[in-house]
Design a protein around this motif. Structure first.
Motif, PDB file in Angstrom:
ATOM      1  N   GLU A  38       0.926  -1.170  -0.013  1.00  0.00           N
ATOM      2  CA  GLU A  38      -0.033  -0.039   0.035  1.00  0.00           C
ATOM      3  C   GLU A  38       0.856   1.169   0.025  1.00  0.00           C
ATOM      4  OE1 GLU A  38      -2.460  -0.341   3.319  1.00  0.00           O
ATOM      5  OE2 GLU A  38      -3.812  -1.826   2.594  1.00  0.00           O
ATOM      6  N   SER A  39       1.991   1.374   0.820  1.00  0.00           N
ATOM      7  CA  SER A  39       2.864   2.359   0.697  1.00  0.00           C
ATOM      8  C   SER A  39       3.535   2.627  -0.552  1.00  0.00           C
ATOM      9  CB  SER A  39       3.884   2.157   1.981  1.00  0.00           C
ATOM     10  OG  SER A  39       4.642   3.312   2.031  1.00  0.00           O
ATOM     11  N   ILE A  93       0.811   3.734  -3.136  1.00  0.00           N
ATOM     12  CA  ILE A  93       0.563   5.186  -2.996  1.00  0.00           C
ATOM     13  C   ILE A  93       1.644   6.155  -3.467  1.00  0.00           C
ATOM     14  CG2 ILE A  93       1.082   5.836  -0.576  1.00  0.00           C
ATOM     15  CD1 ILE A  93      -2.219   6.827  -1.648  1.00  0.00           C
ATOM     16  N   TYR A  94       2.932   6.017  -3.221  1.00  0.00           N
ATOM     17  CA  TYR A  94       3.886   7.059  -3.584  1.00  0.00           C
ATOM     18  C   TYR A  94       3.922   6.810  -5.306  1.00  0.00           C
ATOM     19  CZ  TYR A  94       5.041   7.990   1.217  1.00  0.00           C
ATOM     20  OH  TYR A  94       5.063   8.217   2.544  1.00  0.00           O
TER      21      TYR A  94
END
Length: 72
Positions: free
Chosen positions: A10-11, A14-15
């Motif tokens: 997820e991290s 998103i970036y």
């Protein structure tokens, strides 16, 4: 798949997604400025604002990395 893997995915996604959006915004702004024959000062202001947003996004990511690295 463990919970850590989901959080990492997820991290990263998103970036990558937000980085792609910044690139697309830059291309759209470039196209609009080119078609409307905007003067140089207008281009400088528009690209400056877009660049400040990108730098803020990058600074947020670096602050988050250092903050999480210290255990806070």
């Amino acid at each position: 798949m463990p919970a850590n893997s989901y959080e990492l995915f997820e991290s990263v996604s998103i970036y990558v997604g937000l980085g792609g959006l910044f690139i697309l915004m830059g291309l759209a702004v470039h196209d609009v400025l080119k078609k409307n024959d905007v003067p140089l000062i207008g281009k400088v202001v528009v690209y400056g604002v877009l660049g400040a947003g990108a730098l803020g996004f990058l600074a947020k990511g670096l602050i988050e990395v250092f903050w999480l690295g210290t255990g806070l």
